[in-house]
Structures are given as C-alpha cells and as structure tokens.
Design a protein around this motif. Structure first.
Motif, PDB file in Angstrom:
ATOM      1  N   ALA A  64       5.087  13.762  -7.193  1.00 29.04           N
ATOM      2  CA  ALA A  64       5.698  12.437  -7.123  1.00 29.04           C
ATOM      3  C   ALA A  64       6.042  12.093  -5.672  1.00 29.04           C
ATOM      4  O   ALA A  64       5.831  10.964  -5.216  1.00 29.04           O
TER       5      ALA A  64
ATOM      6  N   VAL B 286      -0.335  -1.546   4.080  1.00 34.59           N
ATOM      7  CA  VAL B 286      -1.660  -2.147   4.266  1.00 34.59           C
ATOM      8  C   VAL B 286      -1.671  -3.552   3.683  1.00 34.59           C
ATOM      9  O   VAL B 286      -2.164  -4.500   4.310  1.00 34.59           O
ATOM     10  N   GLY B 287      -1.072  -3.707   2.488  1.00 30.19           N
ATOM     11  CA  GLY B 287      -1.039  -5.031   1.863  1.00 30.19           C
ATOM     12  C   GLY B 287      -0.287  -6.030   2.721  1.00 30.19           C
ATOM     13  O   GLY B 287      -0.759  -7.151   2.939  1.00 30.19           O
TER      14      GLY B 287
ATOM     15  N   LEU C 239       1.984   3.579   1.857  1.00 34.35           N
ATOM     16  CA  LEU C 239       0.807   3.210   2.660  1.00 34.35           C
ATOM     17  C   LEU C 239       0.176   1.941   2.100  1.00 34.35           C
ATOM     18  O   LEU C 239      -0.126   0.995   2.845  1.00 34.35           O
ATOM     19  N   ALA C 240       0.021   1.901   0.764  1.00 35.87           N
ATOM     20  CA  ALA C 240      -0.593   0.720   0.140  1.00 35.87           C
ATOM     21  C   ALA C 240       0.247  -0.517   0.425  1.00 35.87           C
ATOM     22  O   ALA C 240      -0.295  -1.595   0.712  1.00 35.87           O
TER      23      ALA C 240
ATOM     24  N   ILE D 223       1.609   7.613  -0.583  1.00 38.41           N
ATOM     25  CA  ILE D 223       0.437   6.746  -0.768  1.00 38.41           C
ATOM     26  C   ILE D 223       0.896   5.335  -1.136  1.00 38.41           C
ATOM     27  O   ILE D 223       0.350   4.334  -0.668  1.00 38.41           O
ATOM     28  N   LEU D 224       1.923   5.279  -1.992  1.00 37.48           N
ATOM     29  CA  LEU D 224       2.449   3.976  -2.413  1.00 37.48           C
ATOM     30  C   LEU D 224       2.935   3.182  -1.207  1.00 37.48           C
ATOM     31  O   LEU D 224       2.637   1.996  -1.058  1.00 37.48           O
TER      32      LEU D 224
ATOM     33  N   LYS E  69      -1.813 -10.554   8.773  1.00 34.59           N
ATOM     34  CA  LYS E  69      -2.842 -10.659   9.802  1.00 34.59           C
ATOM     35  C   LYS E  69      -3.765 -11.829   9.541  1.00 34.59           C
ATOM     36  O   LYS E  69      -4.152 -12.553  10.445  1.00 34.59           O
ATOM     37  N   GLN E  70      -4.087 -12.018   8.254  1.00 38.00           N
ATOM     38  CA  GLN E  70      -5.096 -13.024   7.937  1.00 38.00           C
ATOM     39  C   GLN E  70      -4.665 -14.427   8.283  1.00 38.00           C
ATOM     40  O   GLN E  70      -5.474 -15.247   8.671  1.00 38.00           O
ATOM     41  N   LYS E  71      -3.392 -14.699   8.138  1.00 41.43           N
ATOM     42  CA  LYS E  71      -2.901 -16.037   8.425  1.00 41.43           C
ATOM     43  C   LYS E  71      -3.120 -16.348   9.898  1.00 41.43           C
ATOM     44  O   LYS E  71      -3.544 -17.434  10.270  1.00 41.43           O
TER      45      LYS E  71
ATOM     46  N   LEU F  86      -2.248  -6.856   5.835  1.00 37.83           N
ATOM     47  CA  LEU F  86      -3.431  -7.660   5.483  1.00 37.83           C
ATOM     48  C   LEU F  86      -3.048  -9.132   5.304  1.00 37.83           C
ATOM     49  O   LEU F  86      -3.692 -10.026   5.846  1.00 37.83           O
ATOM     50  N   LEU F  87      -1.958  -9.362   4.564  1.00 34.23           N
ATOM     51  CA  LEU F  87      -1.543 -10.748   4.318  1.00 34.23           C
ATOM     52  C   LEU F  87      -1.043 -11.399   5.602  1.00 34.23           C
ATOM     53  O   LEU F  87      -1.325 -12.562   5.871  1.00 34.23           O
TER      54      LEU F  87
ATOM     55  N   VAL G 144       2.827  11.189  -3.882  1.00 32.88           N
ATOM     56  CA  VAL G 144       2.284   9.900  -4.332  1.00 32.88           C
ATOM     57  C   VAL G 144       3.091   8.752  -3.729  1.00 32.88           C
ATOM     58  O   VAL G 144       2.545   7.693  -3.408  1.00 32.88           O
ATOM     59  N   THR G 145       4.409   8.986  -3.561  1.00 25.43           N
ATOM     60  CA  THR G 145       5.236   7.945  -2.954  1.00 25.43           C
ATOM     61  C   THR G 145       4.711   7.562  -1.579  1.00 25.43           C
ATOM     62  O   THR G 145       4.727   6.388  -1.201  1.00 25.43           O
TER      63      THR G 145
ATOM     64  N   ARG H  91      -6.563 -17.304  10.586  1.00 25.85           N
ATOM     65  CA  ARG H  91      -6.881 -18.665  10.182  1.00 25.85           C
ATOM     66  C   ARG H  91      -6.327 -19.660  11.207  1.00 25.85           C
ATOM     67  O   ARG H  91      -6.966 -20.637  11.554  1.00 25.85           O
TER      68      ARG H  91
END
Lengths: 189, 527
Positions: free
Chosen positions: A161, A174-175, A170-171, A167-168, A181-183, A178-179, A164-165, A186
């Motif tokens: 556990a 990254v999320g 990290l996700a 990795i959680l 950076k993309q703006k 990602l959100l 896995v935390t 644009r």
C-alpha cells in the motif's frame, strides 16, 4: 495520555478536563468555520479546529498522528487553502454569501445525520476478542516510542500500500502538470 | 506446474505482481521519454505506439503468469479472476490508446503524457483486479480515478470538457469520502482490512448484525455506486462522458467500470458473504432503479455520447444483477459480460471518433441519417455494436450470450433473483427503443442532400472498430471457449470461517510492536 496505573474504566481528572476543553474549543471553532462569511476568517477557524483534533489524538495516545495532523492539515493544507483564497482574490468579496438557504438546510441535515450516526456507533459492541486491552497503546508508545508502532506495519504488512501510494502521487502530479501545461501551450499558439 | 506463492512474504508478493510492476515501471520510462522531446503530433503518436507495445507485453506476462502461480491468503489474489480482469483491462487500454492517438490529432492535443496517464490508470485497474485488502482496493480506485480526472479535462479548448472534468473530480472526491469512511467502519467492526479475514471474522464473531459493519457496508456500497454510476449516484456520468474526449469516454465507460465492478464483486463475495441479508435488499433495489432509470432516460437522448452514457448506466444495472446473485456463477457471468461490454463500448466510441468532424462539439443521432449510403461498413459496424449492447441474438453477436449468462446466474443463484431477472428482460426490451432507433436512422432514412459524408476515419480507429466487431460476431457464434474461461475465472475465494489472522512471517520488527489481535488478548491487562 498515560493510563498506566489507573483502574479500568476510569479516567484521570486531568484527562477528562483536557478532553472537554479541546472538544469544546474544537466544536466552537468548527461552528465558526462554517458560519463565517469571510473566507480568510473561515480558514483560520479551520486551523483552530485542526489543532484541537491534534490535541484529541494526543489524548488518545496517538502522538505521531497528532504531530502529523498539525504538520499536514494545520500546516501544509491550510497554507494551500490560503494561497487559493489569495490567488482567487476571494478576500475582496466579503459579506457576499453564495450559499443559499436550501443548501444550508441540506448541509445541516447531513451534519445532523452524521452526528446521529456517531452516537449510534458509540453504542456498537465490538467482540471482546477484537479489542485491545486498555492502555495498550500507551504501553506500546512507552516501550517503542511514538513512531515505531506505526512504522513497523507500514513497512511490513502494508508495504505494498505504501509503494502504491507513491504511484498514486506520481499520477496526480503528472495529471496536474498535464492540465496546467496544456493551457500555456494554447495561450502561446 | 503451478507454484503456490505466499504473498505475505515481500519477495513472493513482488513475484505475484510482476505484470503490474512491468506496466508501472514501463509507464514511468515512457513518462520520461514523453517529456524529453517537445510536444508534437509525431511524438504523441510514437509514445502512443510504445504504450500499446507496453500494454501488449504486460498482456503476454499476464498470460504467462496465469497458469504458473497460485497464492494463499494475503493482500493480493493470484487467481484466474484477476488474470481475466487484467486481460479485459489491458484490451481496453490498447483500444483507448489507439483511439486517443487519432482523437488527439483531431482535437489538436499534442501531450504525449496522456498515453502515460492511461497506462497509470490501467495499472490501478490491474491492482483492483487482484486487490484482497481494502487499502489496496482504495488505492487502486484512487490511482485509476486520479489519472482519469486529468484525462477527462484533456481537451482544454472545450468548455464542456473542463466542466465535465471538474464535476467528475468533485463528485469523485466526494464518493471517495464515502468509500473511505465505509472502509474505516468495516475496519472498526472487524479489526482488519484483509477481505478474507473480514469474511472469517464476521462468521466467527457473528458480526453480521453489528451496526458498525452494516453502516460500513452501506457506505462502501454508496462509494462503489458512484464509481460505477448506479442510479441515485449517476448524475455526473452524462456530463462527464459528453465533455471528455471520445477515446477517454470509452475508457471511462468500459475499463474504469470493468475494474470497479471486479473489485466490487470481489469485496462483496470475499468479505461480506455472511452479511448477505444486510446488503442484499439495498443492492437489488439499486440494480432495479438503475436498470429502469438508465433505460428510460436513454430513450430521450439525441446526442450519441449522452445516449451511450445512459446505456452504460443501464449496463451497470445489469451487472449489479450478477453481483446480487452472490455466487461464482454470477462472477463468471460478470466476467463474460465485462468482456463483451468492453468490446461493444470501445467499438461504439470508435464510431463516434470516426464521425466527429473538426471543431464539432457533439455527434447527434441525426448525423447518422442514411449513413448506410455513404459509409456502408461504418453503418454495419455501428449496427452490430448497437445490437450487441441490446443483447440481440446472432446479429448482436456475443451481446446475447452476455445477458443470457447473467440471467442464468440470477435464476440459478442460491437465492433465485427472479424479480431482478424479470426487470432485466423488461428493461432490455425498453432499451431496444434507442438502440434500434440508431440502426433505423442509419439504414432506413435517406441521407439528406448536401449533408457531407464523414471523413475517412484514421487507421487506428478503423482497426479498433474491425477488431471489436469481429470479436463480438465470432464470440456470438462460438461463445463456449471464452465462456468456459470465464467459468474457470472465478475468484479463488476460500472464505474460511476459522481464518481470523494472517501468518506474520512478513514482520521483521520486534514481534510485539504490531500486535496480533490474539496476542493482545492473551496479554491480559492486569495492572
């Protein structure tokens, strides 16, 4: 609070006094937190509630959790709250309450429901085989320190556990990147 | 030759998790690679191809592990149920990445990291498939959800995408609170988070009626209900499905649901078999209203993505029937259903991707008018997929057998679920109203003059469509091979009422730092 040397079922006056003291401050702070109109004042009352909760954990012999409560909730998370309030300039709109009456009634009903549930749950009987003897936590803390009884299961039984935390997290990072950076991309384009 | 692992020993636990670890590690390497080069369509595609290869490698490992290992009690299950769910999830991952490579190009999304997020979400799903500990269940759900929250908001040019993502995030976080509170109460009632130990202790200490346990089970039911979009908790689904990029929507509707249902049924079969009477009524009620409301609102939809959203809500209701059966037959029927549902859903969303024109916000049913005359193969594929979702025999391929096995499981359950079976059949008839309407519009209406023919779909989209349609049709003719696999893929649930503690070989700490319950009891307080 050390309960060693106390007969079972009784608590020292010292313990009871502090339980009610922090309980009262905590409940009052929480009420002020939900009723304040200024977001900054509300956030500061929440800090006070968090501190009282930390005191409760310490009274329950969970000193480590108490310290983490102060560091993480009263510290880090509240700072993030205040940053958000500052960045969104929420301090300006003082006096305007966006919460409607219906919303307050629903929130109050949910609060009462949870309160009723807590009362009902305190009546629940746990089989005696599954309960730890009184003063067990205090004894563990006295023998091994406040951190070891948490570290041992964390890095043995719950090692998976724990990993896995990571990795959680990290996700989540990254999320968020990602959100964010993309703006930018644009806006440039 | 099957080796039995002891998953309470870290080295053997690692061995049991090799496919999951390969996927996680590979995702991290791809993450670094995707960040190394500047964003471009070409880079996005090459990371996508590498991600598909990684998912393929993981699938090969899953197949290799399937007949080699077996495991005793511990935090992770090593059984055929887990491997089959892994295969379904990885199949979905490959489809989702392939579709999003085409969809990203069209929407001008160049972030190669989106594929990595899909891989990370899939690794969460693979953990869920094997999770035998409520903490792992929780972390698996969170890993999956957190990655999908970000994916739902991937299209920053679309306001609806941002709105859907925020709604999904807030309601997801809210539902997580329910799930976590439920887990805490179950832990409070039984003193353990291990599913088998919960089952064992509930039986041994007659905890089935304990208010703590009942409240915990109820809250966990609400938490799972949000994740799989059961009816009172479904409000987020249509907006999120509509706003997210189509490839991500397909992934949410199919794979996220499949993984959540896999964890759902394992928790319910392993941890709560002895509290059947406490949860069965609520669960059956949720199944009934989900089937009725999902199909009834589905009838009114004109936007295909919203239609598929309500269809996926209705399918969650059908899957609940398999859980309500509370038997291995139910879990096998669910596996077969999840496979067919995954194929049909990805196929249907591949059609949506193929039909989306540049800058168009929504694909309406009217856009399909007379599709048969301009894109006959696309119309044929969509017809098969709609009939599969409906559960029509032969032309709908395996969709019929999926529903058939669920019905069979419901009727042959230890406590036959006749009411649920009747509602399932009746609501399926209702669902024909919208599935067949789509087919009718494509084949029986003339295409209006001047309505442009859809552009030729990207190669990967066509590949996904071809694979899903062919698999559905083939499984519809010869379902037995896969159905037998699904039957073998039951969770290896050995609820042993005497199993109340795990072997503690794992512990290297002084034996008394982490108390075993029995030890704690033995050390009678006498001070």
């Amino acid at each position: 609070m050390q309960t060693l040397g106390m007969p079972h079922g009784t608590l020292s006056l010292f313990y009871i006094f502090h339980f009610y003291l922090f309980g009262l401050i905590g409940v009052i702070s929480a009420l002020l937190f939900v009723t304040r109109k200024s977001p900054v004042a509300a956030a500061l009352w929440l800090v006070s509630t968090m501190f009282c909760l930390a005191a409760m954990y310490i009274l329950l012999d969970a000193q480590f959790i108490g310290a983490v409560q102060v560091l993480v909730y009263a510290g880090a998370i509240m700072v993030v709250f205040l940053f958000v309030i500052m960045l969104l300039n929420l301090g300006q709109g003082e006096g305007i309450d966006v919460r409607g009456v219906g919303w307050k009634i629903v929130a109050g009903a949910i609060g009462l429901g949870i309160l009723a549930q807590v009362f009902a749950l305190t009546r629940a009987k746990t089989p005696v085989n599954l309960t730890l003897p009184q003063g067990y936590a205090a004894e563990q803390v006295a023998q091994h320190g406040a951190v070891a009884p948490i570290a041992a299961p964390l890095f043995n039984e719950y090692l998976l556990a724990f990993e896995v935390t990571s990795i959680l997290l990290l996700a989540a990072i990254v999320g968020a990147v990602l959100l964010g950076k993309q703006k930018e991309a644009r806006d440039v384009a | 030759m099957i080796t039995t692992l002891d998953v309470t020993v870290p080295a053997q636990l690692t061995l049991a998790l090799v496919p999951d670890l390969v996927l996680m590690g590979g995702a991290m390497i791809l993450l670094v690679w995707s960040a190394l080069r500047p964003e471009s369509d070409a880079h996005q595609r090459s990371v996508g191809v590498a991600s598909i290869i990684l998912a393929g490698i993981t699938m090969v490992l899953v197949l290799a592990w399937a007949n080699r290992y077996d495991a005793g009690p511990g935090p992770i299950a090593v059984d055929n149920f887990r491997w089959l769910v892994d295969i379904i999830v990885l199949l979905g991952t490959v489809f989702a990445i392939a579709l999003s490579m085409d969809d990203n190009m069209r929407n001008g999304i160049r972030a190669a990291e989106s594929h990595v997020l899909i891989l990370l979400a899939s690794s969460g799903m693979m953990l869920l498939a094997g999770a035998r500990d409520l903490i792992i269940v929780f972390l698996g759900i969170e890993l999956m959800s957190v990655a999908v929250y970000a994916l739902a908001g991937l299209n920053r040019r679309s306001e609806r995408s941002a709105e859907g993502a925020l709604k999904y995030f807030l309601l997801g976080a809210f539902s997580t609170a329910f799930l976590l509170y439920g887990i805490a109460l179950v832990y409070g009632a039984t003193g353990t988070t291990n599913l088998q130990l919960i089952g064992g202790r509930v039986a041994m200490f007659a905890l089935a009626g304990s208010p703590l346990l009942v409240a915990g089970v109820a809250l966990m039911l609400i938490g799972f209900g949000f994740k799989v979009a059961l009816v009172p908790f479904h409000m987020w689904a249509p907006d999120v499905y509509d706003g997210a990029p189509s490839a991500v929507t397909a992934y949410m509707a199919a794979s996220v649901k499949a993984a959540a249902f896999a964890a759902f049924i394992r928790v319910w079969l392993e941890a709560f078999p002895y509290s059947y009477s406490a949860w069965h009524g609520a669960l059956a009620g949720l199944a009934i209203i989900t089937m009725i409301v999902g199909n009834a609102i589905g009838l009114q939809q004109r936007n295909i993505k919203r239609l598929l959203a309500y269809s996926s809500i209705a399918h969650a209701g059908y899957l609940m029937v398999a859980i309500a059966a509370a038997s291995f037959q139910g879990s096998s029927a669910m596996l077969f259903y999840l496979l067919v549902y995954t194929l049909a859903t990805f196929g249907a969303f591949a059609v949506v991707v193929a039909l989306t024109r540049d800058g168009q916000e929504a694909v309406m049913i009217e856009d399909l008018t007379g599709l048969w005359s301009v894109r006959p193969w696309l119309a044929f594929a969509m017809a098969v997929l709609m009939l599969a979702l409906l559960g029509f025999p032969i032309f709908g391929g395996a969709g019929f057998f999926a529903k058939w096995y669920v019905l069979e499981a419901a009727l042959q359950a230890p406590v036959p679920q006749t009411t649920l079976a009747i509602v399932l059949v009746l609501t399926t008839v209702v669902s024909a109203g919208y599935y067949l309407y789509v087919v009718m519009v494509m084949f029986m209406r003339a295409r209006p003059d001047g309505m442009p023919a859809p552009e030729r779909a990207g190669g990967l989209t066509r590949m996904v469509l071809a694979i899903t349609v062919v698999l559905i049709l083939v499984l519809g003719v010869v379902p037995n091979g896969v159905a037998n696999l699904a039957r073998a893929g039951r969770p290896r649930i050995d609820v042993d009422p005497t199993l109340t503690t795990l072997p503690r070989r794992i512990s290297t700490a002084p034996p008394d730092t982490a108390p075993r319950v029995a030890d704690a009891r033995a050390a009678e307080p006498n001070r």
